[in-house]
Motif scaffolding. Structure first.
Motif, mmCIF file in Angstrom:
data_model
loop_
_atom_site.group_PDB
_atom_site.id
_atom_site.type_symbol
_atom_site.label_atom_id
_atom_site.label_comp_id
_atom_site.label_asym_id
_atom_site.label_seq_id
_atom_site.Cartn_x
_atom_site.Cartn_y
_atom_site.Cartn_z
ATOM 1 N N GLU A 129 0.795 -1.221 0.000
ATOM 2 C CA GLU A 129 0.000 0.000 0.000
ATOM 3 C C GLU A 129 0.833 1.280 0.000
ATOM 4 O O GLU A 129 0.314 2.360 -0.277
ATOM 5 C CB GLU A 129 -0.934 0.011 1.221
ATOM 6 N N GLY A 130 2.121 1.158 0.295
ATOM 7 C CA GLY A 130 2.953 2.351 0.407
ATOM 8 C C GLY A 130 3.440 2.878 -0.937
ATOM 9 O O GLY A 130 3.154 2.280 -1.978
ATOM 10 N N PRO A 131 4.173 3.990 -0.923
ATOM 11 C CA PRO A 131 4.528 4.725 0.298
ATOM 12 C C PRO A 131 3.360 5.569 0.828
ATOM 13 O O PRO A 131 2.612 6.163 0.053
ATOM 14 C CB PRO A 131 5.685 5.613 -0.148
ATOM 15 N N VAL A 132 3.241 5.593 2.161
ATOM 16 C CA VAL A 132 2.212 6.394 2.827
ATOM 17 C C VAL A 132 2.874 7.205 3.922
ATOM 18 O O VAL A 132 3.964 6.876 4.392
ATOM 19 C CB VAL A 132 1.110 5.488 3.432
ATOM 20 N N ASP A 133 2.210 8.288 4.347
ATOM 21 C CA ASP A 133 2.791 9.111 5.397
ATOM 22 C C ASP A 133 2.537 8.506 6.770
ATOM 23 O O ASP A 133 1.873 7.462 6.898
ATOM 24 C CB ASP A 133 2.271 10.545 5.319
ATOM 25 N N THR A 134 3.044 9.149 7.806
ATOM 26 C CA THR A 134 2.976 8.590 9.158
ATOM 27 C C THR A 134 1.535 8.368 9.595
ATOM 28 O O THR A 134 1.190 7.296 10.118
ATOM 29 C CB THR A 134 3.678 9.538 10.149
ATOM 30 N N GLU A 135 0.696 9.359 9.399
ATOM 31 C CA GLU A 135 -0.688 9.260 9.837
ATOM 32 C C GLU A 135 -1.402 8.101 9.157
ATOM 33 O O GLU A 135 -2.131 7.322 9.803
ATOM 34 C CB GLU A 135 -1.416 10.572 9.553
ATOM 35 N N GLU A 136 -1.175 7.960 7.853
ATOM 36 C CA GLU A 136 -1.837 6.883 7.127
ATOM 37 C C GLU A 136 -1.274 5.526 7.524
ATOM 38 O O GLU A 136 -2.014 4.532 7.629
ATOM 39 C CB GLU A 136 -1.693 7.089 5.617
ATOM 40 N N ALA A 137 0.031 5.472 7.790
ATOM 41 C CA ALA A 137 0.639 4.213 8.213
ATOM 42 C C ALA A 137 0.061 3.748 9.545
ATOM 43 O O ALA A 137 -0.221 2.551 9.746
ATOM 44 C CB ALA A 137 2.151 4.373 8.320
ATOM 45 N N VAL A 138 -0.138 4.663 10.480
ATOM 46 C CA VAL A 138 -0.737 4.316 11.767
ATOM 47 C C VAL A 138 -2.178 3.851 11.565
ATOM 48 O O VAL A 138 -2.637 2.883 12.201
ATOM 49 C CB VAL A 138 -0.670 5.515 12.738
ATOM 50 N N SER A 139 -2.894 4.527 10.676
ATOM 51 C CA SER A 139 -4.285 4.127 10.395
ATOM 52 C C SER A 139 -4.341 2.719 9.813
ATOM 53 O O SER A 139 -5.238 1.924 10.154
ATOM 54 C CB SER A 139 -4.931 5.113 9.416
ATOM 55 N N ILE A 140 -3.387 2.382 8.939
ATOM 56 C CA ILE A 140 -3.333 1.038 8.371
ATOM 57 C C ILE A 140 -3.094 0.010 9.468
ATOM 58 O O ILE A 140 -3.710 -1.064 9.493
ATOM 59 C CB ILE A 140 -2.240 0.954 7.295
ATOM 60 N N ALA A 141 -2.196 0.349 10.377
ATOM 61 C CA ALA A 141 -1.920 -0.564 11.489
ATOM 62 C C ALA A 141 -3.171 -0.778 12.350
ATOM 63 O O ALA A 141 -3.482 -1.911 12.742
ATOM 64 C CB ALA A 141 -0.779 0.004 12.348
ATOM 65 N N GLU A 142 -3.871 0.307 12.626
ATOM 66 C CA GLU A 142 -5.091 0.218 13.433
ATOM 67 C C GLU A 142 -6.144 -0.652 12.736
ATOM 68 O O GLU A 142 -6.883 -1.406 13.386
ATOM 69 C CB GLU A 142 -5.667 1.605 13.708
ATOM 70 N N ALA A 143 -6.226 -0.512 11.418
ATOM 71 C CA ALA A 143 -7.258 -1.209 10.672
ATOM 72 C C ALA A 143 -6.965 -2.696 10.477
ATOM 73 O O ALA A 143 -7.886 -3.503 10.280
ATOM 74 C CB ALA A 143 -7.450 -0.560 9.299
ATOM 75 N N ASN A 144 -5.691 -3.071 10.524
ATOM 76 C CA ASN A 144 -5.311 -4.441 10.197
ATOM 77 C C ASN A 144 -4.951 -5.338 11.393
ATOM 78 O O ASN A 144 -4.850 -6.550 11.250
ATOM 79 C CB ASN A 144 -4.120 -4.426 9.232
ATOM 80 N N PHE A 145 -4.750 -4.698 12.561
ATOM 81 C CA PHE A 145 -4.280 -5.501 13.703
ATOM 82 C C PHE A 145 -5.067 -5.143 14.949
ATOM 83 O O PHE A 145 -5.446 -3.996 15.176
ATOM 84 C CB PHE A 145 -2.793 -5.251 13.957
ATOM 85 N N GLN A 146 -5.303 -6.160 15.784
ATOM 86 C CA GLN A 146 -5.948 -5.947 17.058
ATOM 87 C C GLN A 146 -4.915 -5.493 18.078
ATOM 88 O O GLN A 146 -3.780 -5.947 18.070
ATOM 89 C CB GLN A 146 -6.599 -7.246 17.543
ATOM 90 N N ALA A 147 -5.312 -4.585 18.962
ATOM 91 C CA ALA A 147 -4.393 -4.105 20.003
ATOM 92 C C ALA A 147 -4.020 -5.218 20.956
ATOM 93 O O ALA A 147 -4.766 -6.174 21.137
ATOM 94 C CB ALA A 147 -5.057 -2.957 20.759
#
Length: 365
Positions: free
Chosen positions: A347-365
């Motif tokens: 999906e990259g390259p993406v900026d920091t904000e989008e990278a964090v959003s991708i992490a939030e969307a794809n992984f459980q805390a």
């Protein structure tokens, strides 16, 4: 040291340029609002356009408005008619200029300059001198001009063909310094050897009182000393902002380029203003900069009104991925890091904000 911005004159002297009155006025007001103390708007004798721009800015801008004139009555009259605050009289001083441009001897040229300066005073404007090709002129000749025109508040030394390196600038100023007050002098450099900014900062250290600069180095041939580079260099090296509103530096310079239609005239890798110079994608760099940006940048672009872009994608490493997952509230296990790297590569390259959003969307805390 004060800054005299020459963007509006030097920029228009580049090939195939023709700024309108409206462009000059709008760009000049942006520069004045930035805090630049002096604006060289044009060459009034060339036409009503420059006279109108100078006339308007002399009323509307806080900065002193400068008109350029050769040492001939018609040029001075045109600048006076434009109501320039300062009329800067050009005086060639090198043998090259005297022999091959004017075909006049030195004393004749100095007499022309005396008469031009007197005429400026008669019109109620402030006279300045600019010595054309001064950095290829014998020091004794410069001293002669300085002493003969001791009533002129500023004499600018021009490196007209961009021939000098910082060491040569320093040598000339050191030779001048014992017998003249360098604070009364200005400098005007071209960037033909790529050292326009360095030359200005060398002159500043020597005690010079004024320097000509232009936005994004716009000017003849390789351009002039860069306004934004001089300011950033002054702040970083000398804690000196030259009176400029530093947090508005990048936006104001970008606005001037937009107004003048010069957005495409600068490289993406142009120092300070180029779109690539605060963009980082290397895995080693971005991982470190997530925690401490100073590890791989010389200054915080936010201090000058700019933005930093960290990009994440195929080149992102495990350290950077771990930090991004943590910012998303996800525990960065080895398995999650590897999976996240695969997603970023797709999906990259993406900026920091989008990278964090991708992490939030794809992984459980």
């Amino acid at each position: 040291m004060i800054l005299n911005d020459v963007t509006l004159r030097e920029g228009e002297q580049m090939p195939d340029r023709n700024y309108t009155v409206e462009q000059k006025v709008e760009a000049g007001l942006e520069l004045s609002e930035l805090g630049v103390e002096s604006l060289e708007v044009g060459f009034p004798v060339t036409g009503e356009k420059d006279r109108e721009a100078i006339r308007t800015l002399a009323v509307e801008a806080e900065a002193d408005i400068v008109g350029l004139a050769r040492a001939v009555p018609g040029d001075v009259e045109a600048a006076a008619d434009a109501s320039a605050d300062v009329i800067q009289v050009m005086v060639p001083t090198s043998d090259y200029q005297l022999d091959h441009v004017l075909d006049k001897d030195r004393e004749s040229v100095l007499q022309m300059a005396r008469e031009a300066v007197d005429l400026v005073v008669d019109h109620g404007a402030v006279p300045h001198l600019i010595l054309v090709d001064a950095f290829r002129t014998e020091v004794e000749e410069i001293r002669t001009v300085a002493h003969e025109f001791d009533g002129v508040e500023c004499i600018t030394l021009a490196d007209t063909v961009g021939a000098r390196l910082p060491s040569g600038v320093q040598r000339l100023l050191e030779k001048l310094e014992p017998s003249v007050d360098l604070e009364r002098f200005g400098v005007h450099f071209h960037d033909d050897l790529g050292v326009g900014t360095a030359n200005v900062l060398t002159a500043y250290q020597a005690g010079i009182g004024k320097a000509d600069v232009s936005v994004a180095s716009l000017g003849e041939r390789a351009g002039n000393s860069s306004l934004e580079e001089v300011v950033v260099g002054g702040v970083l090296e000398h804690d000196e902002d030259f009176g400029v509103e530093t947090d508005e530096l990048i936006p104001k310079c970008e606005r001037v380029l937009d107004v003048l239609g010069e957005q495409d005239a600068i490289s993406d890798r142009k120092a300070i203003l180029g779109s690539e110079v605060t963009k980082h994608e290397s895995g080693i760099h971005t991982a470190a900069m997530l925690n401490e940006p100073k590890t791989f940048e010389p200054f915080d672009p936010g201090d000058f009104g700019g933005e930093r872009d960290l990009l994440f994608g195929e080149g992102t490493g495990t350290t950077g991925a771990s930090i991004l997952l943590s910012r998303a509230g996800v525990t960065p296990t080895d398995e999650r890091v590897e999976s996240f790297l695969s997603v970023l590569a797709d999906e990259g390259p993406v900026d920091t904000e989008e990278a964090v959003s991708i992490a939030e969307a794809n992984f459980q805390a």
